[in-house]
Design a protein around this motif. Structure first.
Motif, PDB file in Angstrom:
ATOM      1  N   TYR A   1       2.523   1.838  -3.469  1.00 33.15           N
ATOM      2  CA  TYR A   1       1.731   2.400  -4.304  1.00 33.15           C
ATOM      3  C   TYR A   1       1.387   4.010  -3.997  1.00 33.15           C
TER       4      TYR A   1
ATOM      5  N   VAL B   1       0.836  -1.208   0.134  1.00 32.02           N
ATOM      6  CA  VAL B   1      -0.040  -0.057   0.040  1.00 32.02           C
ATOM      7  C   VAL B   1       0.865   1.270   0.032  1.00 32.02           C
TER       8      VAL B   1
ATOM      9  N   VAL C   1      -4.573  -2.880  -3.118  1.00 31.37           N
ATOM     10  CA  VAL C   1      -4.163  -1.979  -4.295  1.00 31.37           C
ATOM     11  C   VAL C   1      -4.895  -2.162  -5.443  1.00 31.37           C
TER      12      VAL C   1
END
Length: 514
Positions: A158, A155, A184
């Protein structure tokens, strides 16, 4: 057929180890040939010393799991088989560890915890490296249920990829810790694609999410889509939705029926056309954040109580939309007292000033006094200064340096009496170099004597037409505009219904100057 029957049965030797068999029943059982028994029962060749319970565990008989509660299905998350006692002991150790850090583990009662305290220590240390404290974790202790490798790292990687600086990731998690639970691919990527589809620039995605991280938790087909669709339906340009989101992303989380539509309907009821309202929202999307019942309606009532005429409320809002969200009563009371004490302007005059220039409610008093002191210093009586301000409130927002230059030209080059400035204070609002000097020189070349208003308060084309005329036309008032009505031009009939332009287009063109 005999072989299929044997396949359907469980090995007798194994069943005997689990459930005692009645001797009378066992005598009636048909003996199984050794060859078939060894072929059908893979555990027949196990040593006799092997623990029967381990045989049961390997076979995983679901029918017997309730009789052996200490053996359950292995945890998918941790991959370690623990008995009930071992789990209880591990939970106690982990809770003691969290308490030693000042973390209250009460909300973790129904949460599956790691099998060892080392895994929990890894999670806590990872969050601490992000900048989270024990108090931050206590605000949302469920974040401790997220795996470092399966949840946190993907997470955060990203989020950094889409433009959130690594130094800001800790603050982002503090503001929206639920993001650590998100997938994600399933949850984060679709939201980012949705924002890009609204024309939010790629480099602005991180900025938008930092301002309003809760966007990552909304469903695309829900609130966000309906709010955008409604704004477009009232006239907001779809291409301006992206800049609006960048400026004020919170409107994507507002419900149309309970927040946005009531706000729009109220402003329209004041006489504000939807086209003008749409232009206002395109430039100032934060207006949607003003609470209708707590702020907007009380402020409108406040304006009326201070003498603002109801028919010009729409014009006031169009000129200064921020007035809807100010602590207006306190500001209006303070400015009204100041105008009465220092400028000798009565409450009615103050109301006319606010109607023409509502920004004055937010103007500092020392700023107001600078141009006033300049006019008083040039020999203009205080009563005349008050009349000038009521007639042209823009005077008190001008720079004194520009006023000095215009006044010097007025006295030295034009040689006109101060009375003309009192009658036409708008003189100070025009540019000296681009309008006053060139037009005055044209008048001098044609030896035309006229008032300040006659040669300044018109367009360049109109000024040329006046110069070419063989007579000086009588002065007429400038264009009149009433919100909700048609544009009325001096000397002409009212705009007819047969013209191509609609009422809203005429209103919009006239309101551009607001």
């Amino acid at each position: 057929m005999i072989s299929s029957l044997f396949r359907a049965r469980k090995p007798i030797t194994q069943i005997a180890q689990i459930v005692p068999i009645n001797p009378q029943v066992s005598q009636k059982l048909t003996p199984i040939p050794p060859s078939i028994q060894s072929h059908q029962n893979p555990y027949a060749q196990l040593p006799h010393s092997q623990n029967p319970s381990r045989v049961l565990q390997n076979c995983s008989f679901s029918t017997q799991s309730s009789k052996f509660p200490e053996y359950e299905m292995p945890s998918v998350t941790w991959g370690v088989v623990q008995g009930r006692k071992e789990k209880l002991v591990s939970r106690v150790i982990i809770c003691d560890y969290l308490k030693s850090l000042g973390i209250v583990p009460d909300e973790l009662e129904n949460l599956e915890l790691p099998s060892t305290v080392d895994v929990m220590r890894e999670r806590v240390e990872f969050l601490q490296k992000l900048g989270l404290t024990s108090d931050d974790i206590n605000e949302y202790p469920l974040m401790l249920g997220c795996s470092v490798r399966k949840n946190m790292i993907p997470v955060l990687a990203y989020l950094e990829k889409i433009g959130i600086p690594r130094s800001k990731l800790g603050e982002f998690v503090k503001n929206y810790p639920q993001v650590l639970h998100a997938s994600v691919v399933v949850e984060l990527v679709p939201v980012v694609k949705f924002l890009r589809g609204l024309d939010v620039e790629k480099q602005d995605i991180g900025y938008v999410l930092q301002k309003y991280p809760e966007l990552l938790g909304y469903k695309l087909e829900g609130t966000m889509s309906t709010s955008v669709a409604y704004l477009v339906s009232i006239g907001v340009n779809p291409r301006d939705i992206g800049p609006m989101v960048t400026q004020y992303p919170y409107f994507l989380g507002m419900r149309v029926g309970t927040v946005i539509k009531p706000f729009v309907d109220f402003l329209v009821s004041l006489g504000l056309p939807k086209m003008i309202l749409a232009r206002m929202l395109e430039k100032r999307a934060y207006l949607l954040g003003y609470d209708l019942q707590e702020t907007v309606k009380p402020n409108v009532d406040c304006l009326i109580s201070f003498g603002i005429r109801r028919e010009v409320l729409a014009s006031v809002v169009a000129q200064y939309p921020q007035i809807l969200g100010l602590p207006l009563k306190a500001k209006m009371s303070s400015q009204q007292y100041f105008f009465s004490l220092k400028l000798k302007i009565d409450p009615e005059g103050f109301a006319r000033v606010i109607e023409k220039m509502p920004q004055i409610v937010s103007l500092h008093q020392h700023v107001i006094m600078k141009p006033v002191e300049f006019l008083l210093g040039r020999g203009i009586p205080s009563e005349d200064v008050a009349k000038m301000i009521v007639k042209c409130p823009q005077l008190i927002a001008l720079r004194v340096e520009l006023m000095k230059n215009s006044f010097y030209f007025f006295k030295s080059e034009m040689g006109r009496p101060l009375k003309e400035l009192v009658e036409f204070p708008e003189y100070f609002t025009y540019s000296l170099e681009s309008r006053i000097k060139p037009r005055y020189q044209r008048l001098q070349s044609k030896e035309i004597r006229c008032s300040l208003k006659w040669f300044l308060n018109c367009s360049d084309q109109r000024f040329e037409e006046r110069l070419q005329g063989e007579y000086i036309e009588t002065e007429t008032p400038g264009p009149l505009f009433c919100m909700g009505g048609k544009l009325e031009l001096p000397g002409n009939e009212m705009v007819s219904d047969e013209e191509d332009e609609s009422d809203d287009e005429v209103l919009y063109k006239r309101t551009v100057s607001l």
